[in-house]
Design a protein around this motif. Structure first.
Motif, PDB file in Angstrom:
ATOM      1  N   MET A 167       0.857  -1.229   0.140  1.00 39.25           N
ATOM      2  CA  MET A 167      -0.069   0.123  -0.008  1.00 39.25           C
ATOM      3  C   MET A 167       0.968   1.306  -0.083  1.00 39.25           C
ATOM      4  N   ALA A 168       2.024   1.296   0.736  1.00 38.96           N
ATOM      5  CA  ALA A 168       2.750   2.472   0.843  1.00 38.96           C
ATOM      6  C   ALA A 168       3.536   2.615  -0.611  1.00 38.96           C
ATOM      7  N   VAL A 169       3.846   1.529  -0.919  1.00 36.95           N
ATOM      8  CA  VAL A 169       4.823   1.476  -2.359  1.00 36.95           C
ATOM      9  C   VAL A 169       3.684   2.093  -3.384  1.00 36.95           C
ATOM     10  N   GLN A 170       2.400   1.701  -3.579  1.00 38.32           N
ATOM     11  CA  GLN A 170       1.394   2.081  -4.394  1.00 38.32           C
ATOM     12  C   GLN A 170       1.085   3.645  -4.501  1.00 38.32           C
ATOM     13  N   ASP A 171       1.194   3.957  -2.916  1.00 38.11           N
ATOM     14  CA  ASP A 171       0.905   5.271  -2.625  1.00 38.11           C
ATOM     15  C   ASP A 171       2.248   6.485  -3.021  1.00 38.11           C
ATOM     16  N   ASN A 172       3.298   6.071  -2.736  1.00 38.70           N
ATOM     17  CA  ASN A 172       4.380   6.736  -3.080  1.00 38.70           C
ATOM     18  C   ASN A 172       5.333   6.290  -4.162  1.00 38.70           C
ATOM     19  N   LEU A 173       5.221   5.258  -5.002  1.00 39.74           N
ATOM     20  CA  LEU A 173       6.263   5.013  -5.986  1.00 39.74           C
ATOM     21  C   LEU A 173       5.264   4.295  -7.142  1.00 39.74           C
ATOM     22  N   SER A 174       4.328   5.058  -7.232  1.00 36.48           N
ATOM     23  CA  SER A 174       3.237   4.450  -8.313  1.00 36.48           C
ATOM     24  C   SER A 174       3.972   4.666  -9.729  1.00 36.48           C
ATOM     25  N   GLY A 175       4.939   5.605 -10.028  1.00 36.80           N
ATOM     26  CA  GLY A 175       5.742   6.126 -11.121  1.00 36.80           C
ATOM     27  C   GLY A 175       6.385   4.737 -11.551  1.00 36.80           C
ATOM     28  N   VAL A 176       7.057   4.328 -10.610  1.00 36.67           N
ATOM     29  CA  VAL A 176       7.985   3.298 -10.751  1.00 36.67           C
ATOM     30  C   VAL A 176       7.315   1.916 -11.263  1.00 36.67           C
ATOM     31  N   LEU A 177       6.099   1.622 -10.786  1.00 38.48           N
ATOM     32  CA  LEU A 177       5.443   0.452 -10.869  1.00 38.48           C
ATOM     33  C   LEU A 177       4.817   0.551 -12.464  1.00 38.48           C
ATOM     34  N   ASN A 178       4.452   1.905 -12.923  1.00 40.48           N
ATOM     35  CA  ASN A 178       3.889   2.121 -14.007  1.00 40.48           C
ATOM     36  C   ASN A 178       5.082   1.878 -14.960  1.00 40.48           C
ATOM     37  N   LEU A 179       6.273   2.231 -14.821  1.00 37.45           N
ATOM     38  CA  LEU A 179       7.391   2.233 -15.594  1.00 37.45           C
ATOM     39  C   LEU A 179       7.694   0.722 -15.859  1.00 37.45           C
ATOM     40  N   LEU A 180       7.631  -0.040 -14.799  1.00 37.42           N
ATOM     41  CA  LEU A 180       7.828  -1.504 -14.821  1.00 37.42           C
ATOM     42  C   LEU A 180       6.734  -2.235 -15.638  1.00 37.42           C
ATOM     43  N   ALA A 181       5.379  -1.763 -15.436  1.00 39.52           N
ATOM     44  CA  ALA A 181       4.341  -2.274 -16.190  1.00 39.52           C
ATOM     45  C   ALA A 181       4.379  -1.902 -17.766  1.00 39.52           C
ATOM     46  N   SER A 182       5.046  -1.122 -18.119  1.00 39.72           N
ATOM     47  CA  SER A 182       5.194  -0.864 -19.435  1.00 39.72           C
ATOM     48  C   SER A 182       6.240  -1.605 -20.277  1.00 39.72           C
ATOM     49  N   VAL A 183       7.257  -2.339 -19.415  1.00 44.32           N
ATOM     50  CA  VAL A 183       8.012  -3.373 -19.910  1.00 44.32           C
ATOM     51  C   VAL A 183       7.474  -4.423 -20.483  1.00 44.32           C
ATOM     52  N   PRO A 184       7.796  -5.104 -21.751  1.00 48.11           N
ATOM     53  CA  PRO A 184       6.854  -6.068 -22.218  1.00 48.11           C
ATOM     54  C   PRO A 184       6.559  -7.301 -21.319  1.00 48.11           C
ATOM     55  N   ILE A 185       7.704  -7.953 -21.064  1.00 50.18           N
ATOM     56  CA  ILE A 185       7.577  -9.104 -20.298  1.00 50.18           C
ATOM     57  C   ILE A 185       7.095  -9.054 -18.843  1.00 50.18           C
ATOM     58  N   ILE A 186       7.795  -8.106 -18.229  1.00 51.04           N
ATOM     59  CA  ILE A 186       7.617  -7.753 -16.739  1.00 51.04           C
ATOM     60  C   ILE A 186       6.102  -7.168 -16.789  1.00 51.04           C
ATOM     61  N   GLY A 187       5.578  -6.654 -17.617  1.00 50.48           N
ATOM     62  CA  GLY A 187       4.193  -5.936 -17.652  1.00 50.48           C
ATOM     63  C   GLY A 187       3.044  -7.057 -17.540  1.00 50.48           C
ATOM     64  N   LEU A 188       3.348  -8.342 -17.649  1.00 52.36           N
ATOM     65  CA  LEU A 188       2.483  -9.207 -17.348  1.00 52.36           C
ATOM     66  C   LEU A 188       1.980  -9.407 -15.926  1.00 52.36           C
ATOM     67  N   THR A 189       3.094  -8.732 -15.127  1.00 52.07           N
ATOM     68  CA  THR A 189       2.848  -8.708 -13.400  1.00 52.07           C
ATOM     69  C   THR A 189       1.621  -7.926 -13.374  1.00 52.07           C
ATOM     70  N   ASP A 190       0.980  -8.328 -12.205  1.00 55.68           N
ATOM     71  CA  ASP A 190      -0.220  -7.340 -11.956  1.00 55.68           C
ATOM     72  C   ASP A 190       0.191  -6.542 -10.694  1.00 55.68           C
ATOM     73  N   PHE A 191       0.760  -5.263 -11.022  1.00 58.17           N
ATOM     74  CA  PHE A 191       1.263  -4.468  -9.867  1.00 58.17           C
ATOM     75  C   PHE A 191       0.327  -3.781  -9.226  1.00 58.17           C
ATOM     76  N   SER A 192      -0.921  -3.877  -9.582  1.00 62.19           N
ATOM     77  CA  SER A 192      -1.953  -3.289  -8.764  1.00 62.19           C
ATOM     78  C   SER A 192      -2.168  -4.017  -7.474  1.00 62.19           C
ATOM     79  N   ARG A 193      -1.704  -5.153  -7.437  1.00 68.16           N
ATOM     80  CA  ARG A 193      -2.004  -6.035  -6.178  1.00 68.16           C
ATOM     81  C   ARG A 193      -0.943  -5.611  -5.250  1.00 68.16           C
ATOM     82  N   TYR A 194      -1.526  -5.033  -4.182  1.00 69.17           N
ATOM     83  CA  TYR A 194      -0.670  -4.603  -2.894  1.00 69.17           C
ATOM     84  C   TYR A 194       0.649  -5.598  -2.554  1.00 69.17           C
ATOM     85  N   SER A 195       0.223  -7.077  -2.435  1.00 68.83           N
ATOM     86  CA  SER A 195       1.359  -8.072  -1.838  1.00 68.83           C
ATOM     87  C   SER A 195       2.494  -8.184  -3.204  1.00 68.83           C
TER      88      SER A 195
END
Length: 134
Positions: free
Chosen positions: A83-111
């Protein structure tokens, strides 16, 4: 007494047959792999790194198993860190979600987001302790 081959390989680490330089990435990648729940695109990226870096597979599998057990035991902690990562580092998670293979990971899940941060940290601590003990 003759020990089975997997046990001999793990005991060989303490005899010094594995370089301390290779212990750290083996354990760090293992905990990163094990702490992330389910099987997602980030796991594929970690497996590719394991084979590219040619890390010790016994240590990788052992630390991945420990990381998976820790993932189940520390699920509430990973949730709150996520939850803290989603609130504070959402830009990094969006960057990781844009990478083709890694983007298959559901970064919206808090765990998953929490394990992405905690896995390398715990792996580095355990890897440094293990490398120091060898």
């Amino acid at each position: 007494m003759i020990l089975p081959r997997p046990i001999r390989k793990i005991l060989a680490i303490f005899r010094g047959s594995v370089s301390p330089v290779m212990i750290l990435p083996s354990i760090k990648l293992g905990f990163s792999f094990g702490l992330i729940p389910d099987f997602a695109g980030i796991h594929v990226a970690v497996l590719v790194l394991v084979f590219l870096l040619n890390v010790h597979l016994g240590l990788f599998l052992l630390s991945a198993g420990l990381g998976k057990a820790l993932c189940f035991a520390a699920a509430p902690v990973l949730y709150h860190i996520g939850m803290a990562v989603q609130d504070n580092l959402s830009g990094v998670l969006n960057l990781l979600a844009s990478v083709p293979i890694i983007g298959l990971t559901d970064f919206s899940r808090y765990s998953v987001a929490g394990a992405l941060v905690v896995g390398p940290i715990i792996g580095a601590i355990v890897g440094l302790l293990m490398a120091r003990s060898v």
